[in-house]
Design a protein around this motif. Sequence first.
Motif, PDB file in Angstrom:
ATOM      1  N   THR A   1      -1.477   6.113   2.525  1.00  0.00           N
ATOM      2  CA  THR A   1      -2.483   5.345   3.259  1.00  0.00           C
ATOM      3  C   THR A   1      -2.015   5.103   4.693  1.00  0.00           C
ATOM      4  O   THR A   1      -2.779   5.261   5.656  1.00  0.00           O
ATOM      5  N   HIS A   2      -0.748   4.734   4.816  1.00  0.00           N
ATOM      6  CA  HIS A   2      -0.196   4.457   6.147  1.00  0.00           C
ATOM      7  C   HIS A   2      -0.087   5.742   6.967  1.00  0.00           C
ATOM      8  O   HIS A   2      -0.400   5.750   8.159  1.00  0.00           O
TER       9      HIS A   2
ATOM     10  N   GLY B   1       0.835  -1.192   0.000  1.00  0.00           N
ATOM     11  CA  GLY B   1       0.000   0.000   0.000  1.00  0.00           C
ATOM     12  C   GLY B   1       0.867   1.238   0.000  1.00  0.00           C
ATOM     13  O   GLY B   1       2.000   1.225   0.481  1.00  0.00           O
TER      14      GLY B   1
ATOM     15  N   ASN C   1       0.082  12.463   0.310  1.00  0.00           N
ATOM     16  CA  ASN C   1      -1.190  13.161   0.546  1.00  0.00           C
ATOM     17  C   ASN C   1      -0.988  14.647   0.855  1.00  0.00           C
ATOM     18  O   ASN C   1      -1.906  15.336   1.283  1.00  0.00           O
TER      19      ASN C   1
END
Length: 315
Positions: A6-7, A2, A39
């Motif tokens: 996300t982490h 992933g 992000n």
Amino acid sequence: SGPLRTHAAGRGKFIGAALATGPLSNETSYRNLAATEFNQVTAENAMKWDATEPSQGQFNFSGADAIVNFATQNNQQVHGHTLVWHSQTPGWVQSLSATAMRTAMQNHISQVVGRYASNASVVSWDVANEVFDDNGNMRTSFWYNTLGQSYIADAFRAARAADPDARLCINDYNVEGINAKSTAMYNLVSSLRQQNVPVDCVGFQSHLAIQYGFPTDLQQNLQRFAALGVQVRITELDVRMQMPRDATKDATQATYYRNVVNACLAVTACAGVTIWGFTDKYSWVPDTFSGQGAALIYNESYQQKPSYTAVHDAL
Ligand code: XIL
């Protein structure tokens, strides 16, 4: 597995990258990784004064808008970089009289911050960048020499007026450990906040080099700033090495990346970590530090390095 983002999101932090407009516009691998792994984004150069107001009153937001639009499409936050700096600022600013320089600074901040004030992607700004010398004295830049230290408070007030909701940061390098420069930063932020100057955040650039050692008191330093009531963030992380790369240097570099991420994770007030690029194909390091390079988390062919794995596993 992933993507990093996300982490990071799962840990309540951002993981960011500085983006360059050239490859963002014409390189699919660059765009895809920038979109999927991060992000948060920072414009590597596109929001600086020489890009946004090259001549007085003539604003150009083409590069800045490209970054912001990309971020919006990919559900990323934008950290604006940077409003008041001694570098990459046109000569016309540097030669103004004190009164005219203060007005030009306030107008620049008003126009640049104002353009994105209602944009939901743009959430924070580096208002003042690199105001200190390494010994903790104020840098004798044209800003300081013409206006004195008051330009810093004036810049923050202008930014707050232009966007009351943006998080406003002061940013510098060689402030990661506890030293004369970071203590000067600590004292300045403390004093500005006592005077109700709207400083919300401190950015620690974190341009590290394996040959200089890791600042082992990073977490402790972040924590002392947090105690002032500010958000802290790692803003420009890279870990350079003397070239050529080898497996031993890569492994050392990976521990530095892991340690930085872990320090931020350990400090509640640390919002996240931004890497100054992501691929060694595009990095300021070889152009700036002769003989050094390979500072990022992907190699020139967009393969993940041990430093990528270290960040991934820490998050
Ligand atoms: C660097 C960019 O990465 C280069 O492309 C540019 O030529 C010079 O500036 N501190 C900062 C960043 O705050 O804006 C700098 O970025 C790196 C050091």
